[in-house]
Design a protein around this motif. Structure first.
Motif, PDB file in Angstrom:
ATOM      1  N   GLN A 145       0.829  -1.061   0.098  1.00  0.00           N
ATOM      2  CA  GLN A 145       0.002   0.043  -0.039  1.00  0.00           C
ATOM      3  C   GLN A 145       0.714   1.159  -0.060  1.00  0.00           C
ATOM      4  O   GLN A 145       0.263   2.272  -0.119  1.00  0.00           O
ATOM      5  CB  GLN A 145      -0.944  -0.057   1.264  1.00  0.00           C
ATOM      6  N   MET A 146       2.200   0.911   0.172  1.00  0.00           N
ATOM      7  CA  MET A 146       2.984   2.217   0.489  1.00  0.00           C
ATOM      8  C   MET A 146       3.218   3.054  -1.115  1.00  0.00           C
ATOM      9  O   MET A 146       3.489   2.147  -2.127  1.00  0.00           O
ATOM     10  CB  MET A 146       4.439   1.960   0.766  1.00  0.00           C
ATOM     11  N   PRO A 147       2.981   4.089  -1.442  1.00  0.00           N
ATOM     12  CA  PRO A 147       3.059   4.715  -2.788  1.00  0.00           C
ATOM     13  C   PRO A 147       4.263   4.546  -3.528  1.00  0.00           C
ATOM     14  O   PRO A 147       4.371   4.452  -4.694  1.00  0.00           O
ATOM     15  CB  PRO A 147       2.666   5.989  -2.777  1.00  0.00           C
ATOM     16  N   GLU A 148       5.458   4.399  -2.742  1.00  0.00           N
ATOM     17  CA  GLU A 148       6.422   4.090  -3.406  1.00  0.00           C
ATOM     18  C   GLU A 148       6.868   2.873  -3.684  1.00  0.00           C
ATOM     19  O   GLU A 148       7.842   2.439  -4.650  1.00  0.00           O
ATOM     20  CB  GLU A 148       7.842   4.692  -2.501  1.00  0.00           C
ATOM     21  N   VAL A 149       6.211   1.921  -3.422  1.00  0.00           N
ATOM     22  CA  VAL A 149       6.590   0.394  -3.564  1.00  0.00           C
ATOM     23  C   VAL A 149       6.103  -0.068  -4.714  1.00  0.00           C
ATOM     24  O   VAL A 149       5.025  -0.074  -4.889  1.00  0.00           O
ATOM     25  CB  VAL A 149       6.149  -0.417  -2.346  1.00  0.00           C
ATOM     26  N   LEU A 150       6.743  -0.698  -5.506  1.00  0.00           N
ATOM     27  CA  LEU A 150       6.448  -1.143  -7.013  1.00  0.00           C
ATOM     28  C   LEU A 150       6.251  -2.749  -6.753  1.00  0.00           C
ATOM     29  O   LEU A 150       5.546  -3.259  -7.427  1.00  0.00           O
ATOM     30  CB  LEU A 150       7.540  -0.944  -7.997  1.00  0.00           C
ATOM     31  N   ASN A 151       7.118  -3.386  -6.127  1.00  0.00           N
ATOM     32  CA  ASN A 151       6.773  -4.771  -5.850  1.00  0.00           C
ATOM     33  C   ASN A 151       7.409  -5.429  -4.665  1.00  0.00           C
ATOM     34  O   ASN A 151       8.240  -4.560  -3.940  1.00  0.00           O
ATOM     35  CB  ASN A 151       7.808  -5.477  -6.795  1.00  0.00           C
ATOM     36  N   VAL A 152       6.803  -6.437  -4.011  1.00  0.00           N
ATOM     37  CA  VAL A 152       6.996  -6.832  -2.812  1.00  0.00           C
ATOM     38  C   VAL A 152       7.312  -8.271  -2.871  1.00  0.00           C
ATOM     39  O   VAL A 152       6.682  -9.076  -3.524  1.00  0.00           O
ATOM     40  CB  VAL A 152       5.832  -6.619  -1.744  1.00  0.00           C
ATOM     41  N   TYR A 153       8.409  -8.796  -2.409  1.00  0.00           N
ATOM     42  CA  TYR A 153       8.948 -10.182  -2.264  1.00  0.00           C
ATOM     43  C   TYR A 153       9.139 -10.741  -1.229  1.00  0.00           C
ATOM     44  O   TYR A 153       9.681 -10.307  -0.174  1.00  0.00           O
ATOM     45  CB  TYR A 153      10.213 -10.253  -3.199  1.00  0.00           C
ATOM     46  N   LEU A 154       8.257 -11.856  -0.844  1.00  0.00           N
ATOM     47  CA  LEU A 154       8.319 -12.483   0.624  1.00  0.00           C
ATOM     48  C   LEU A 154       9.295 -13.752   0.342  1.00  0.00           C
ATOM     49  O   LEU A 154       9.229 -14.263  -0.762  1.00  0.00           O
ATOM     50  CB  LEU A 154       6.983 -13.201   0.862  1.00  0.00           C
ATOM     51  N   PHE A 209      11.880  -8.330   0.212  1.00  0.00           N
ATOM     52  CA  PHE A 209      12.617  -7.279  -0.670  1.00  0.00           C
ATOM     53  C   PHE A 209      11.494  -6.536  -1.011  1.00  0.00           C
ATOM     54  O   PHE A 209      10.434  -6.949  -1.419  1.00  0.00           O
ATOM     55  CB  PHE A 209      13.478  -7.917  -1.989  1.00  0.00           C
ATOM     56  N   LEU A 210      11.731  -5.074  -0.997  1.00  0.00           N
ATOM     57  CA  LEU A 210      10.863  -4.250  -1.467  1.00  0.00           C
ATOM     58  C   LEU A 210      11.616  -3.585  -2.742  1.00  0.00           C
ATOM     59  O   LEU A 210      12.483  -3.077  -2.511  1.00  0.00           O
ATOM     60  CB  LEU A 210      10.292  -3.152  -0.384  1.00  0.00           C
ATOM     61  N   HIS A 211      10.963  -3.407  -3.989  1.00  0.00           N
ATOM     62  CA  HIS A 211      11.559  -2.543  -4.863  1.00  0.00           C
ATOM     63  C   HIS A 211      10.641  -1.325  -4.862  1.00  0.00           C
ATOM     64  O   HIS A 211       9.492  -1.407  -4.945  1.00  0.00           O
ATOM     65  CB  HIS A 211      11.330  -3.395  -6.272  1.00  0.00           C
ATOM     66  N   VAL A 212      11.447  -0.160  -4.588  1.00  0.00           N
ATOM     67  CA  VAL A 212      10.833   1.181  -4.353  1.00  0.00           C
ATOM     68  C   VAL A 212      11.235   2.021  -5.511  1.00  0.00           C
ATOM     69  O   VAL A 212      12.336   2.074  -5.946  1.00  0.00           O
ATOM     70  CB  VAL A 212      10.980   1.656  -3.305  1.00  0.00           C
ATOM     71  N   ALA A 213      10.624   3.152  -5.843  1.00  0.00           N
ATOM     72  CA  ALA A 213      10.940   4.282  -6.594  1.00  0.00           C
ATOM     73  C   ALA A 213      10.537   5.510  -6.001  1.00  0.00           C
ATOM     74  O   ALA A 213       9.232   5.607  -5.486  1.00  0.00           O
ATOM     75  CB  ALA A 213      10.278   4.108  -7.951  1.00  0.00           C
ATOM     76  N   ALA A 214      11.296   6.380  -5.952  1.00  0.00           N
ATOM     77  CA  ALA A 214      11.346   7.632  -5.030  1.00  0.00           C
ATOM     78  C   ALA A 214      11.578   9.015  -5.900  1.00  0.00           C
ATOM     79  O   ALA A 214      12.394   8.746  -6.745  1.00  0.00           O
ATOM     80  CB  ALA A 214      11.797   7.687  -3.857  1.00  0.00           C
ATOM     81  N   PRO A 215      10.983   9.945  -5.660  1.00  0.00           N
ATOM     82  CA  PRO A 215      11.176  11.194  -6.247  1.00  0.00           C
ATOM     83  C   PRO A 215      12.639  11.976  -5.851  1.00  0.00           C
ATOM     84  O   PRO A 215      13.036  12.409  -6.914  1.00  0.00           O
ATOM     85  CB  PRO A 215      10.020  12.034  -6.182  1.00  0.00           C
ATOM     86  N   THR A 216      12.784  11.709  -4.733  1.00  0.00           N
ATOM     87  CA  THR A 216      14.047  12.061  -4.258  1.00  0.00           C
ATOM     88  C   THR A 216      14.779  11.487  -3.251  1.00  0.00           C
ATOM     89  O   THR A 216      14.115  10.443  -2.553  1.00  0.00           O
ATOM     90  CB  THR A 216      13.898  13.708  -3.704  1.00  0.00           C
ATOM     91  N   VAL A 217      16.038  11.628  -2.857  1.00  0.00           N
ATOM     92  CA  VAL A 217      16.702  10.919  -1.837  1.00  0.00           C
ATOM     93  C   VAL A 217      16.116  11.067  -0.383  1.00  0.00           C
ATOM     94  O   VAL A 217      16.145  10.193   0.369  1.00  0.00           O
ATOM     95  CB  VAL A 217      18.314  11.412  -1.918  1.00  0.00           C
ATOM     96  N   GLU A 218      15.854  12.359  -0.328  1.00  0.00           N
ATOM     97  CA  GLU A 218      15.037  12.656   1.005  1.00  0.00           C
ATOM     98  C   GLU A 218      13.512  11.874   1.180  1.00  0.00           C
ATOM     99  O   GLU A 218      13.406  11.206   2.310  1.00  0.00           O
ATOM    100  CB  GLU A 218      14.589  14.039   1.037  1.00  0.00           C
ATOM    101  N   ASN A 219      12.807  11.587   0.102  1.00  0.00           N
ATOM    102  CA  ASN A 219      11.824  10.709   0.270  1.00  0.00           C
ATOM    103  C   ASN A 219      12.126   9.313   0.567  1.00  0.00           C
ATOM    104  O   ASN A 219      11.625   8.571   1.308  1.00  0.00           O
ATOM    105  CB  ASN A 219      10.957  10.657  -1.245  1.00  0.00           C
ATOM    106  N   LEU A 220      13.136   8.869  -0.209  1.00  0.00           N
ATOM    107  CA  LEU A 220      13.785   7.383  -0.066  1.00  0.00           C
ATOM    108  C   LEU A 220      14.205   7.337   1.358  1.00  0.00           C
ATOM    109  O   LEU A 220      13.713   6.260   2.259  1.00  0.00           O
ATOM    110  CB  LEU A 220      14.844   7.147  -0.918  1.00  0.00           C
ATOM    111  N   HIS A 221      14.932   8.385   1.812  1.00  0.00           N
ATOM    112  CA  HIS A 221      15.220   8.298   3.291  1.00  0.00           C
ATOM    113  C   HIS A 221      13.630   8.033   4.330  1.00  0.00           C
ATOM    114  O   HIS A 221      13.927   7.377   5.507  1.00  0.00           O
ATOM    115  CB  HIS A 221      16.014   9.700   3.860  1.00  0.00           C
ATOM    116  N   GLU A 222      12.868   8.867   4.032  1.00  0.00           N
ATOM    117  CA  GLU A 222      11.859   8.904   4.788  1.00  0.00           C
ATOM    118  C   GLU A 222      11.032   7.351   4.681  1.00  0.00           C
ATOM    119  O   GLU A 222      10.574   6.890   5.657  1.00  0.00           O
ATOM    120  CB  GLU A 222      10.702   9.915   4.342  1.00  0.00           C
ATOM    121  N   VAL A 223      11.198   6.835   3.425  1.00  0.00           N
ATOM    122  CA  VAL A 223      10.535   5.308   3.409  1.00  0.00           C
ATOM    123  C   VAL A 223      11.537   4.406   4.392  1.00  0.00           C
ATOM    124  O   VAL A 223      10.716   3.609   4.910  1.00  0.00           O
ATOM    125  CB  VAL A 223      10.616   4.857   2.028  1.00  0.00           C
ATOM    126  N   VAL A 224      12.777   4.700   4.084  1.00  0.00           N
ATOM    127  CA  VAL A 224      13.563   3.432   4.862  1.00  0.00           C
ATOM    128  C   VAL A 224      13.652   3.868   6.331  1.00  0.00           C
ATOM    129  O   VAL A 224      13.281   2.819   7.165  1.00  0.00           O
ATOM    130  CB  VAL A 224      15.063   3.739   4.308  1.00  0.00           C
TER     131      VAL A 224
END
Length: 157
Positions: A92-101, A109-124
């Protein structure tokens, strides 16, 4: 061949893996069957769950999300019974493209795409490392990505 799949089914799957939008007539011609046979075969593959759907391969960078990463997630020992719930939350996270159990050291493994490094930091840091069920994360940046266009059965033909 895999249960109930013959060479025609395998050929159909190989073409669809590369071009899921191919017209039925063109697909039939490529695999050497009549259009009506091809249509019935594709329908049967969908009904059996072999073909789960058709999706476009969209470039996240073209949509303003140029930062891609694979985030390895290890769940806390108390959260072993919440793996599927976490998977649903992560999807459900908007940045997550794929989730692998996974099986092994990491649970996801979460495959994510973010607009900025700051956004990626917030996700992680904010959403994953701060999650009460997460024990640890490890982030790897994705520099390039390419789909293989192969289906697993093609190696057995």
């Amino acid at each position: 061949m895999i249960d109930g799949l013959d060479d025609v089914d395998a050929a159909i799957l190989e073409v669809l893996a590369v071009d899921g939008r191919i017209a039925n007539n063109a697909l039939a011609e490529r695999v050497g069957v009549a259009p009506s046979t091809c249509l019935a075969r594709v329908r049967a593959l969908r009904e059996r769950g072999v073909v789960r759907g058709f999706a476009a391969d969209i470039d996240p960078a073209a949509l303003g999300h140029p930062i891609q990463a694979i985030i390895a997630v290890v769940m806390a020992s108390h959260a072993r019974d919440r793996l599927m719930a976490f998977m649903d939350e992560a999807r459900q996270m908007p940045e997550v493209l794929n989730v692998y159990l996974l099986g092994g050291e990491e649970d996801f493994f979460l495959h994510v795409a973010a607009p900025t490094v700051e956004n990626l930091h917030e996700v992680v840091i904010g959403r994953l490392s701060g999650h009460p069920d997460v024990a640890s994360t490890r982030t790897s940046l994705v520099f390039k990505y390419a789909r293989s266009g192969r289906v697993p059965l093609s190696a057995t033909r």
